[in-house]
Design a protein around this motif. Structure first.
Motif, PDB file in Angstrom:
ATOM      1  N   GLY A  83       5.907  -8.191  -5.320  1.00 19.32           N
ATOM      2  CA  GLY A  83       6.702  -8.035  -6.529  1.00 19.32           C
ATOM      3  C   GLY A  83       6.857  -9.371  -7.215  1.00 19.32           C
ATOM      4  O   GLY A  83       6.660 -10.434  -6.601  1.00 19.32           O
ATOM      5  N   TRP A 129       4.568 -14.414  -8.554  1.00 18.89           N
ATOM      6  CA  TRP A 129       4.753 -13.334  -7.597  1.00 18.89           C
ATOM      7  C   TRP A 129       5.208 -13.908  -6.258  1.00 18.89           C
ATOM      8  O   TRP A 129       4.995 -15.081  -5.965  1.00 18.89           O
ATOM      9  CB  TRP A 129       3.455 -12.549  -7.417  1.00 18.89           C
ATOM     10  CG  TRP A 129       3.047 -11.802  -8.645  1.00 18.89           C
ATOM     11  CD1 TRP A 129       2.506 -12.337  -9.781  1.00 18.89           C
ATOM     12  CD2 TRP A 129       3.156 -10.401  -8.874  1.00 18.89           C
ATOM     13  NE1 TRP A 129       2.267 -11.336 -10.701  1.00 18.89           N
ATOM     14  CE2 TRP A 129       2.653 -10.150 -10.176  1.00 18.89           C
ATOM     15  CE3 TRP A 129       3.615  -9.336  -8.104  1.00 18.89           C
ATOM     16  CZ2 TRP A 129       2.600  -8.867 -10.711  1.00 18.89           C
ATOM     17  CZ3 TRP A 129       3.561  -8.057  -8.640  1.00 18.89           C
ATOM     18  CH2 TRP A 129       3.064  -7.822  -9.930  1.00 18.89           C
ATOM     19  N   ARG A 130       5.830 -13.073  -5.446  1.00 15.20           N
ATOM     20  CA  ARG A 130       6.276 -13.510  -4.128  1.00 15.20           C
ATOM     21  C   ARG A 130       5.061 -13.888  -3.282  1.00 15.20           C
ATOM     22  O   ARG A 130       4.135 -13.083  -3.144  1.00 15.20           O
ATOM     23  CB  ARG A 130       7.068 -12.406  -3.440  1.00 15.20           C
ATOM     24  CG  ARG A 130       8.315 -11.992  -4.220  1.00 15.20           C
ATOM     25  CD  ARG A 130       9.138 -11.001  -3.427  1.00 15.20           C
ATOM     26  NE  ARG A 130      10.268 -10.509  -4.201  1.00 15.20           N
ATOM     27  CZ  ARG A 130      11.404 -11.153  -4.377  1.00 15.20           C
ATOM     28  NH1 ARG A 130      11.560 -12.335  -3.835  1.00 15.20           N
ATOM     29  NH2 ARG A 130      12.378 -10.628  -5.086  1.00 15.20           N
ATOM     30  N   THR A 172       5.564  -8.287   1.356  1.00 16.65           N
ATOM     31  CA  THR A 172       6.164  -7.592   0.217  1.00 16.65           C
ATOM     32  C   THR A 172       5.465  -8.029  -1.056  1.00 16.65           C
ATOM     33  O   THR A 172       4.883  -9.122  -1.121  1.00 16.65           O
ATOM     34  CB  THR A 172       7.672  -7.881   0.105  1.00 16.65           C
ATOM     35  OG1 THR A 172       7.872  -9.293  -0.097  1.00 16.65           O
ATOM     36  CG2 THR A 172       8.409  -7.440   1.359  1.00 16.65           C
ATOM     37  N   SER A 193       0.683 -11.790  -1.910  1.00 12.17           N
ATOM     38  CA  SER A 193       1.134 -11.212  -3.162  1.00 12.17           C
ATOM     39  C   SER A 193       0.771 -12.104  -4.334  1.00 12.17           C
ATOM     40  O   SER A 193       0.913 -13.317  -4.282  1.00 12.17           O
ATOM     41  CB  SER A 193       2.653 -11.009  -3.116  1.00 12.17           C
ATOM     42  OG  SER A 193       3.100 -10.345  -4.252  1.00 12.17           O
ATOM     43  N   ASN A 211      11.532  -4.726  -5.804  1.00 10.64           N
ATOM     44  CA  ASN A 211      10.175  -5.081  -6.205  1.00 10.64           C
ATOM     45  C   ASN A 211       9.527  -3.979  -7.039  1.00 10.64           C
ATOM     46  O   ASN A 211       8.788  -4.253  -7.988  1.00 10.64           O
ATOM     47  CB  ASN A 211       9.324  -5.366  -4.974  1.00 10.64           C
ATOM     48  CG  ASN A 211       9.638  -6.711  -4.350  1.00 10.64           C
ATOM     49  OD1 ASN A 211      10.130  -7.615  -5.011  1.00 10.64           O
ATOM     50  ND2 ASN A 211       9.368  -6.845  -3.062  1.00 10.64           N
ATOM     51  N   GLU A 246      14.894  -4.422  -0.628  1.00  8.62           N
ATOM     52  CA  GLU A 246      13.814  -5.301  -1.051  1.00  8.62           C
ATOM     53  C   GLU A 246      12.678  -4.556  -1.753  1.00  8.62           C
ATOM     54  O   GLU A 246      12.256  -4.925  -2.858  1.00  8.62           O
ATOM     55  CB  GLU A 246      13.275  -6.071   0.157  1.00  8.62           C
ATOM     56  CG  GLU A 246      12.086  -6.972  -0.139  1.00  8.62           C
ATOM     57  CD  GLU A 246      12.458  -8.182  -0.967  1.00  8.62           C
ATOM     58  OE1 GLU A 246      11.537  -8.858  -1.456  1.00  8.62           O
ATOM     59  OE2 GLU A 246      13.661  -8.455  -1.123  1.00  8.62           O
ATOM     60  N   SER A 250       8.205  -4.673 -10.777  1.00  7.56           N
ATOM     61  CA  SER A 250       6.771  -4.465 -11.043  1.00  7.56           C
ATOM     62  C   SER A 250       6.566  -3.388 -12.097  1.00  7.56           C
ATOM     63  O   SER A 250       5.636  -3.473 -12.921  1.00  7.56           O
ATOM     64  CB  SER A 250       6.050  -4.086  -9.751  1.00  7.56           C
ATOM     65  OG  SER A 250       6.069  -5.146  -8.820  1.00  7.56           O
ATOM     66  N   PRO A 252       5.035  -1.950  -3.575  1.00 10.21           N
ATOM     67  CA  PRO A 252       5.948  -3.005  -3.109  1.00 10.21           C
ATOM     68  C   PRO A 252       5.709  -3.437  -1.669  1.00 10.21           C
ATOM     69  O   PRO A 252       6.141  -4.516  -1.279  1.00 10.21           O
ATOM     70  CB  PRO A 252       7.335  -2.371  -3.278  1.00 10.21           C
ATOM     71  CG  PRO A 252       7.093  -0.901  -3.295  1.00 10.21           C
ATOM     72  CD  PRO A 252       5.754  -0.707  -3.925  1.00 10.21           C
ATOM     73  N   THR A 280      12.165 -12.701   2.445  1.00  8.34           N
ATOM     74  CA  THR A 280      11.462 -13.362   1.347  1.00  8.34           C
ATOM     75  C   THR A 280      11.266 -14.854   1.526  1.00  8.34           C
ATOM     76  O   THR A 280      10.626 -15.484   0.700  1.00  8.34           O
ATOM     77  CB  THR A 280      12.207 -13.124   0.017  1.00  8.34           C
ATOM     78  OG1 THR A 280      13.508 -13.736   0.084  1.00  8.34           O
ATOM     79  CG2 THR A 280      12.380 -11.648  -0.258  1.00  8.34           C
TER      80      THR A 280
END
Length: 376
Positions: A368, A360-361, A366, A11, A239, A235, A243, A272, A168
């Motif tokens: 977002g 970002w993650r 995932t 991501s 996201n 989750e 976003s 997401p 996460t």
């Protein structure tokens, strides 16, 4: 297909560009996952869309030949929709589908709106740059799923901590994830017992009592389904909201385009879930001209599929075929209400940092913003 495995895109602000580059060089790629295992990544939009509904690509982990690790669930949690194929999956969807009907989801709008208003009451009382992810997107999604399932207020802080650990944490802490799974499993069992003794007007109470033609959810099926909804139910929506806010602010402001248009654009360009849940061929199979052996891990790129030429490609953000996301309608309604309330209450919302500096993650699972600093 590339000659050597390439690390799977993670991501980030350039995620779409990375997938675009992969699409240009082939329909299917062998990729290296963060745990050093190998998988096949399908990046052609049309091929991925068809593969999402291909019954030869099984979700049940029993079809894996050992190349996939993931995180292990207790046996009592294996009977969930993300680990079942027909006919078991078909039966379970038939039983629980009515609980996610458009009518039931529409009835949740007022509660979602009230929750968003309450969170913004707290948010606007702050001064200086505020993180919209931790102050609005995440807590709103947790509250919606907790309200939906009838989770008592006392359990909501732990619910968020457990799900954050499982979904996460990066790099993944296997021991912490194992503890979170065990603790959430125990909580779900206790919550089901509570609903059986004191049913309420919530989804879990409905699932406890649901019956069709004498068929009911078994104890393990009920536990697995409740576990899945609680840990995965917030989750992706959180996201999506974050976003979509970023997309709007990067395109002129919260009120520049209709909210529905912003959501569709986000689903298409910043989905997401960048990849669908892993699948395992039940036989040697040819996908995009590449022969993939039975039991290998296959990842279907949602991020590539939604960026395809088809103007309706955003629909693929929630999958395709029999495994289309059960909570897709709820995610759209929640995002619509969250963005509508935000645009009305804080029309002058601005980013505190340039879009290119948004964090970002750092995971391929995932997608977002990890943080969204804003002011007004």
């Amino acid at each position: 297909m590339t000659a050597e495995p390439t690390p799977i895109p993670r991501s980030g602000a350039r995620l779409g560009q990375e997938y675009d580059q992969l699409r240009k060089t082939g329909d299917v790629h062998q990729v290296l996952l963060p745990d050093a295992s190998l998988a096949w990544l399908v990046t052609n939009p049309e091929v991925a869309a068809r593969a999402l509904a291909d019954p030869r690509l099984a979700l049940n982990r029993r079809n894996s030949r050992g190349g996939w690790s993931g995180f292990a669930l207790p046996p009592a949690l294996d009977a969930n929709l993300l680990n079942l194929d027909a006919p078991d999956h078909t039966r379970l969807r038939r039983l629980v589908g009515p609980a996610f009907s458009p009518q039931r989801v529409a009835a949740l709008r007022p509660g979602i709106r009230r929750a968003a208003e309450h969170l913004l009451d707290t948010l606007v009382a702050t001064s200086g740059p505020t993180d919209l992810v931790t102050g609005y997107c995440n807590p709103l999604s947790v509250q919606v799923i907790a309200d939906l399932m009838g989770v008592p207020e006392a359990g909501r802080t732990n619910l968020r901590a457990w799900t954050d650990t499982m979904l996460t944490s990066y790099p993944p802490d296997r021991d912490a994830i194992r503890r979170a799974v065990t603790e959430l499993h125990g909580y779900v069992v206790d919550l089901i017992d509570l609903k059986q003794q004191q049913p309420g007007d919530d989804l879990l109470s409905a699932l406890v009592t649901i019956e069709q033609d004498g068929d009911r959810l078994s104890r393990d099926e009920l536990t697995s389904l409740a576990f899945l909804i609680l840990f995965a139910g917030y989750e992706n929506t959180a996201n999506l909201i974050a976003s979509a806010v970023l997309w709007l602010l990067d395109h002129g402001g919260l009120n520049v385009v209709p909210i529905s248009e912003a959501i569709e654009a986000t689903l298409r360009h910043e989905p997401p879930a960048p990849v669908a849940i892993r699948r395992f061929p039940t036989e040697d199979i040819i996908i995009g001209g590449v022969t993939i052996p039975a039991g290998d891990t296959v990842l279907l790129s949602i991020a590539a599929a939604t960026r395809g030429a088809d103007g309706n490609a955003a629909r693929l953000a929630f999958g395709n075929g029999p495994h289309y996301c059960l909570g897709a309608a709820l995610a759209r309604v929640e995002a619509e209400e969250a963005l509508t309330v935000l645009a009305r209450r804080l029309p002058g919302l601005t980013l505190a940092v340039p879009p290119s500096q948004v964090r970002w993650r750092p995971t391929f699972r995932t997608h977002g913003p990890a943080e969204l600093l804003v002011g007004w």
